[in-house]
Motif scaffolding. Structure first.
Motif, PDB file in Angstrom:
ATOM      1  N   GLY A   1     122.893  -6.863   0.920  1.00  0.00           N
ATOM      2  CA  GLY A   1     123.311  -6.261  -0.581  1.00  0.00           C
ATOM      3  C   GLY A   1     123.868  -4.841  -0.216  1.00  0.00           C
ATOM      4  N   ILE A   2     124.971  -4.215  -0.882  1.00  0.00           N
ATOM      5  CA  ILE A   2     125.120  -2.886  -0.920  1.00  0.00           C
ATOM      6  C   ILE A   2     125.275  -2.399  -2.495  1.00  0.00           C
ATOM      7  N   ASN A   3     124.729  -1.238  -2.597  1.00  0.00           N
ATOM      8  CA  ASN A   3     124.794  -0.356  -3.801  1.00  0.00           C
ATOM      9  C   ASN A   3     124.334  -1.484  -4.821  1.00  0.00           C
ATOM     10  N   LEU A   4     124.945  -1.888  -5.840  1.00  0.00           N
ATOM     11  CA  LEU A   4     124.521  -2.681  -7.184  1.00  0.00           C
ATOM     12  C   LEU A   4     125.084  -4.170  -6.967  1.00  0.00           C
ATOM     13  N   ALA A   5     125.527  -4.458  -5.690  1.00  0.00           N
ATOM     14  CA  ALA A   5     126.008  -5.819  -5.640  1.00  0.00           C
ATOM     15  C   ALA A   5     124.916  -6.919  -5.735  1.00  0.00           C
ATOM     16  N   GLY A   6     125.407  -7.904  -6.433  1.00  0.00           N
ATOM     17  CA  GLY A   6     124.328  -8.999  -6.589  1.00  0.00           C
ATOM     18  C   GLY A   6     123.515  -8.757  -7.970  1.00  0.00           C
ATOM     19  N   THR A   7     123.588  -7.687  -8.480  1.00  0.00           N
ATOM     20  CA  THR A   7     122.700  -7.563  -9.748  1.00  0.00           C
ATOM     21  C   THR A   7     122.911  -8.541 -10.672  1.00  0.00           C
ATOM     22  N   GLY A   8     121.739  -9.118 -11.068  1.00  0.00           N
ATOM     23  CA  GLY A   8     121.617 -10.479 -12.083  1.00  0.00           C
ATOM     24  C   GLY A   8     121.954 -11.682 -11.497  1.00  0.00           C
ATOM     25  N   LEU A   9     122.446 -11.761 -10.042  1.00  0.00           N
ATOM     26  CA  LEU A   9     122.921 -12.970  -9.700  1.00  0.00           C
ATOM     27  C   LEU A   9     121.904 -13.500  -8.367  1.00  0.00           C
ATOM     28  N   LEU A  10     121.687 -12.490  -7.459  1.00  0.00           N
ATOM     29  CA  LEU A  10     120.868 -12.901  -6.481  1.00  0.00           C
ATOM     30  C   LEU A  10     120.136 -11.605  -5.768  1.00  0.00           C
ATOM     31  N   ARG A  11     118.979 -11.877  -5.356  1.00  0.00           N
ATOM     32  CA  ARG A  11     118.286 -10.677  -4.649  1.00  0.00           C
ATOM     33  C   ARG A  11     118.645 -10.652  -3.119  1.00  0.00           C
ATOM     34  N   PRO A  12     118.829  -9.500  -2.629  1.00  0.00           N
ATOM     35  CA  PRO A  12     119.233  -9.534  -0.989  1.00  0.00           C
ATOM     36  C   PRO A  12     118.194  -9.351  -0.490  1.00  0.00           C
ATOM     37  N   THR A  13     118.341  -9.782   1.047  1.00  0.00           N
ATOM     38  CA  THR A  13     117.178  -9.919   2.115  1.00  0.00           C
ATOM     39  C   THR A  13     117.308  -8.440   2.477  1.00  0.00           C
ATOM     40  N   PHE A  14     118.403  -7.876   2.864  1.00  0.00           N
ATOM     41  CA  PHE A  14     118.459  -6.447   3.131  1.00  0.00           C
ATOM     42  C   PHE A  14     119.411  -5.719   2.322  1.00  0.00           C
ATOM     43  N   TRP A  15     119.165  -4.363   2.120  1.00  0.00           N
ATOM     44  CA  TRP A  15     120.057  -3.574   1.336  1.00  0.00           C
ATOM     45  C   TRP A  15     120.378  -2.422   1.951  1.00  0.00           C
ATOM     46  N   THR A  16     121.569  -1.804   1.616  1.00  0.00           N
ATOM     47  CA  THR A  16     121.799  -0.314   1.936  1.00  0.00           C
ATOM     48  C   THR A  16     122.575   0.252   0.942  1.00  0.00           C
ATOM     49  N   ALA A  17     122.751   1.495   0.840  1.00  0.00           N
ATOM     50  CA  ALA A  17     123.557   2.317  -0.197  1.00  0.00           C
ATOM     51  C   ALA A  17     123.889   3.664   0.568  1.00  0.00           C
ATOM     52  N   TYR A  18     125.118   4.352   0.151  1.00  0.00           N
ATOM     53  CA  TYR A  18     125.608   5.760   0.828  1.00  0.00           C
ATOM     54  C   TYR A  18     125.389   6.656  -0.309  1.00  0.00           C
ATOM     55  N   ASP A  19     125.799   6.382  -1.637  1.00  0.00           N
ATOM     56  CA  ASP A  19     125.627   7.442  -2.578  1.00  0.00           C
ATOM     57  C   ASP A  19     124.170   7.778  -3.015  1.00  0.00           C
ATOM     58  N   PRO A  20     124.083   8.773  -3.700  1.00  0.00           N
ATOM     59  CA  PRO A  20     122.748   9.408  -4.129  1.00  0.00           C
ATOM     60  C   PRO A  20     121.883   8.299  -4.802  1.00  0.00           C
ATOM     61  N   THR A  21     120.557   8.548  -4.575  1.00  0.00           N
ATOM     62  CA  THR A  21     119.498   7.498  -4.797  1.00  0.00           C
ATOM     63  C   THR A  21     119.560   7.232  -6.422  1.00  0.00           C
ATOM     64  N   VAL A  22     119.745   8.227  -7.171  1.00  0.00           N
ATOM     65  CA  VAL A  22     119.677   7.944  -8.699  1.00  0.00           C
ATOM     66  C   VAL A  22     120.562   6.930  -9.434  1.00  0.00           C
ATOM     67  N   ARG A  23     121.849   6.656  -8.321  1.00  0.00           N
ATOM     68  CA  ARG A  23     122.696   5.569  -8.796  1.00  0.00           C
ATOM     69  C   ARG A  23     122.149   4.043  -8.609  1.00  0.00           C
ATOM     70  N   PHE A  24     120.894   3.946  -8.198  1.00  0.00           N
ATOM     71  CA  PHE A  24     120.679   2.551  -7.750  1.00  0.00           C
ATOM     72  C   PHE A  24     119.363   2.089  -8.718  1.00  0.00           C
ATOM     73  N   LEU A  25     118.835   0.942  -8.204  1.00  0.00           N
ATOM     74  CA  LEU A  25     117.829   0.305  -9.048  1.00  0.00           C
ATOM     75  C   LEU A  25     116.349   0.592  -8.568  1.00  0.00           C
ATOM     76  N   LYS A  26     115.452   0.911  -9.259  1.00  0.00           N
ATOM     77  CA  LYS A  26     114.013   0.831  -8.946  1.00  0.00           C
ATOM     78  C   LYS A  26     113.692  -0.039  -8.480  1.00  0.00           C
ATOM     79  N   SER A  27     113.910  -1.275  -8.996  1.00  0.00           N
ATOM     80  CA  SER A  27     113.408  -2.605  -8.257  1.00  0.00           C
ATOM     81  C   SER A  27     113.538  -3.034  -7.140  1.00  0.00           C
ATOM     82  N   VAL A  28     114.933  -2.502  -6.575  1.00  0.00           N
ATOM     83  CA  VAL A  28     115.127  -2.658  -5.027  1.00  0.00           C
ATOM     84  C   VAL A  28     114.262  -1.781  -4.183  1.00  0.00           C
ATOM     85  N   TYR A  29     114.160  -0.448  -4.816  1.00  0.00           N
ATOM     86  CA  TYR A  29     113.244   0.257  -3.672  1.00  0.00           C
ATOM     87  C   TYR A  29     111.999  -0.040  -3.680  1.00  0.00           C
ATOM     88  N   LEU A  30     111.468  -0.507  -4.746  1.00  0.00           N
ATOM     89  CA  LEU A  30     110.047  -0.991  -4.799  1.00  0.00           C
ATOM     90  C   LEU A  30     109.684  -2.185  -4.351  1.00  0.00           C
TER      91      LEU A  30
END
Length: 376
Positions: free
Chosen positions: A60-89
């Motif tokens: 998954g990248i950024n907010l992709a998949g939110t509400g539809l599926l959980r990713p196995t891997f994840w990456t993002a380019y933009d600042p951390t504040v733009r993404f989901l706590k549940s992914v990081y933890l």
């Protein structure tokens, strides 16, 4: 010899690096496949359900998949504040972010990003061109100011060689409001053009800049997120540039054995990369790797290998010039006679047998004691 630095590493709150040998971990005897999930409006609940039926992982990248599926891997380019706590933890998601994010705070917590479970860092490469876009020799991840391209390089470094692109529309359609406005002014919207070209055609037909700015943009994502019309135009320009980057890097991907396969109808990528219906891909994956339900009766009683139907005998060999002492190490060059004749391909089995006979005879002689009784 100095050891090469790994592509991925962990980090502590004291900024100490901890090497992680992840590169190539997901490669296999056949091209390992992974989904790359984008945030485009084409990613529907039906598409997500089809993806979840398959036995391969999901990036998954950024907010992709939110509400539809959980990713196995994840990456993002933009600042951390733009993404989901549940992914990081989430320890079940393997996360990859640039090292500059290590000391950021996880949203809604007091934790540092470097403290998150199953999270790895990498250094960026801003100077990489198209000719060597992907290579196993790289020790950094490409930095073209884009999370989608970043995700492709990460998956390649992990060992994946076939990437299925879902929700990767990489374009923004003109909204119904913009289309209506253009019709009222008699403007003909060009097909296949960037949103910036569409707005230019509207302005030429008499639509004012103020009217365009007030116009609602088309749907950007499958999740809830809005942008201004101007931001949507800039985003579409970014998408167009990234697609052309990948078009120009096709030779590099081909030479490295990397395949991009789109399952996104109407994607900008479909002009340059193969497109397949997602139902066909799901059928292929489940047939190749295994159905969701496999028979288990009698498996605990099996003792012999379970092989497919083979036409020819299968047998394991050591590499040709490796030592037969069981340590599986190559014979040193100095142990080979300089005047030893070159092997003839057809004679190899006979020569190898003769060498084994000679070796056993030498070993037998070495075990026997020898007495020297010379008179002189």
């Amino acid at each position: 010899m100095e050891e090469e630095s790994p592509v991925f590493f962990r980090a502590g709150t004291d900024r100490e690096r901890i090497a992680s040998q992840l590169a190539g971990s997901f490669g296999g005897p056949m091209p390992s496949a992974c989904w790359l999930i984008g945030g485009g409006p084409s990613l529907t609940a039906e598409v997500a359900d089809q993806i979840l039926q398959t036995p391969i992982p999901r990036m998954g990248i950024n907010l992709a998949g939110t509400g539809l599926l959980r990713p196995t891997f994840w990456t993002a380019y933009d600042p951390t504040v733009r993404f989901l706590k549940s992914v990081y933890l989430d320890p079940g998601i393997m996360k990859f972010v640039h090292e500059r994010r290590a000391m950021d705070l996880v949203p809604e917590t007091t934790y540092k990003v470097c403290e998150c479970p199953n999270l790895y860092f990498f250094e960026g490469d801003r100077h990489r061109g198209f000719q060597r876009f992907v290579s196993e020799s790289h020790r950094r991840i490409v930095d073209w100011n884009d999370s989608f391209v970043q995700a492709i390089d990460i998956l390649f470094q992990l060992g994946f060689r076939r990437i299925y692109l879902a929700g990767c529309d990489l374009h923004i359609k003109a909204s119904a409001e913009l289309c209506r406005m253009s019709l009222e002014k008699g403007a003909k919207l060009p097909n296949g053009k960037a949103l910036a070209d569409v707005t230019a055609a509207c302005e030429k037909a008499g639509v004012s800049r103020r009217e365009l700015i007030r116009c609602a943009p088309g749907q950007l994502y499958h999740f809830e997120q809005r942008k201004s019309f101007q931001a949507a135009v800039a985003t579409d320009q970014h998408y167009m540039r990234v697609v052309q980057y990948l078009r120009l890097a096709r030779r590099s991907m081909t030479m490295a054995g990397l395949e991009l396969v789109s399952v996104t109808p109407g994607s900008r990528l479909n002009d340059y990369f193969p497109y397949r219906d997602i139902a066909e891909v799901v059928g292929d994956l489940t047939g190749l790797i295994g159905p969701l339900s496999e028979p288990t009766v009698g498996l605990y009683e099996r003792t012999e290998p379970r092989l497919p139907a083979l036409q020819w005998t299968m047998r394991d060999f050591r590499p040709l010039h490796w030592s037969p002492d069981g340590k599986d190490r190559p014979i040193a060059c100095e142990q080979m006679a300089d005047d030893e004749p070159a092997d003839d391909e057809a004679d190899l089995p006979l020569r190898m047998m003769d060498q084994d006979v000679r070796r056993r005879e030498i070993q037998r002689m070495q075990r026997e004691s020898v007495e020297i009784n010379e008179v002189g």
